[in-house]
Scaffold this active site. Structure first.
Site, short mmCIF file in Angstrom:
data_model
loop_
_atom_site.label_atom_id
_atom_site.label_comp_id
_atom_site.label_asym_id
_atom_site.label_seq_id
_atom_site.Cartn_x
_atom_site.Cartn_y
_atom_site.Cartn_z
N HIS A 96 0.86 -1.19 0.00
CA HIS A 96 0.00 0.00 0.00
C HIS A 96 0.89 1.24 0.00
O HIS A 96 1.84 1.33 0.78
CB HIS A 96 -0.90 0.03 1.23
CG HIS A 96 -1.61 1.33 1.42
ND1 HIS A 96 -2.55 1.81 0.52
CD2 HIS A 96 -1.50 2.27 2.39
CE1 HIS A 96 -2.99 2.98 0.95
NE2 HIS A 96 -2.36 3.29 2.07
N HIS A 98 0.93 5.80 -0.96
CA HIS A 98 0.14 7.01 -1.17
C HIS A 98 0.63 7.70 -2.45
O HIS A 98 0.80 8.91 -2.49
CB HIS A 98 0.27 7.95 0.02
CG HIS A 98 -0.29 7.39 1.29
ND1 HIS A 98 -0.40 8.14 2.45
CD2 HIS A 98 -0.77 6.16 1.61
CE1 HIS A 98 -0.93 7.40 3.41
NE2 HIS A 98 -1.15 6.19 2.93
N TYR A 121 -0.72 -2.28 -21.42
CA TYR A 121 -0.01 -2.82 -20.25
C TYR A 121 -0.81 -2.63 -18.97
O TYR A 121 -0.68 -3.42 -18.04
CB TYR A 121 1.40 -2.23 -20.15
CG TYR A 121 2.37 -3.02 -20.98
CD1 TYR A 121 3.09 -4.06 -20.44
CD2 TYR A 121 2.50 -2.75 -22.34
CE1 TYR A 121 3.95 -4.82 -21.22
CE2 TYR A 121 3.36 -3.50 -23.13
CZ TYR A 121 4.08 -4.54 -22.57
OH TYR A 121 4.92 -5.31 -23.34
#
Length: 220
Positions: A96, A98, A121
């Site tokens: 994860h 930002h 892609y």
């Protein structure tokens, strides 16, 4: 990978993401699933300066066994591993971040997915990216919603490997940290292209997507 190699790889990937601007300050987290639990970066850790020995080690039930306090997204990572198991049993890593362009695109609040299929892609390497409505970082509702999305898309034969948490950032998963990082890179680059294009880009046509499925096994 064994646990020792997994610790080193988490730190290598974290530094690579930090050095190239995919994460900043203490934002972002990485986990690797082991046979009897998983490793996850500590809460509020900077991914550019991780110590392999200080990564949090948790058991299969999410109870911490060693290391610094686990990331507040622990529930989300556990939910992804659980939900992905029927569709992608080799899933071993969740990342994860930002990342700037992905977050910027999510601020527009359009859904139900972050991006249209605008490049081959993106279709081949990323696929569908559902947009998850905003909740505070670490909110249990996010883990529940992401688990539901993985199950819903998987039941339709469209196994996903990424979601976008509105105003927070992308979460991706794959069978190795390097493979998960590649998904993140392609997602962030596609978000950057979409922002540069200012919404005018024409998506790939259905026949073009079908060709990618036939030739490359894309699961869009």
């Amino acid at each position: 990978m064994n646990e020792s190699a997994s610790r080193e790889e988490i730190c290598r990937v974290g530094k690579s993401l930090f050095d190239r601007g995919y994460v900043h300050a203490t934002a972002g987290n990485i986990s690797v699933r082991l046979d009897d639990g998983f490793l996850i970066t500590p809460t509020d850790a900077c991914l550019g300066f991780l110590d392999p020995a200080q990564l949090a080690r948790v058991d299969a039930e999410g109870r911490q066994l060693s290391g610094e306090r686990a990331s507040k997204t622990l529930m989300l990572h556990a939910a992804i591993y659980r939900a992905a198991q029927p569709f992608a049993p080799d899933t071993r890593c969740v990342i994860h971040t930002h990342s700037t362009h992905s977050v910027a695109l999510s601020l527009r609040g359009h859904g139900p997915e972050l991006l249209a299929p605008i490049t081959p892609y993106f279709v081949m390497k990323v696929g569908h990216v559902p947009l998850v409505p905003y909740h505070r970082p670490g909110a249990p509702e996010v883990a529940e919603e992401v688990g539901r999305l993985i199950a819903d898309y998987g039941a339709q034969g469209r196994a996903i490997r990424a979601v976008m948490l509105e105003r927070l950032g992308p979460t991706v998963w794959h069978d190795t940290p390097a493979a998960a990082m590649a998904v993140l890179e392609e997602l962030e680059e596609t978000a950057r292209l979409a922002l540069l294009d200012q919404g005018g880009c024409r998506p790939l046509s259905q026949p073009q997507i079908e060709e990618l499925r036939r030739v490359f096994g894309a699961h869009w």
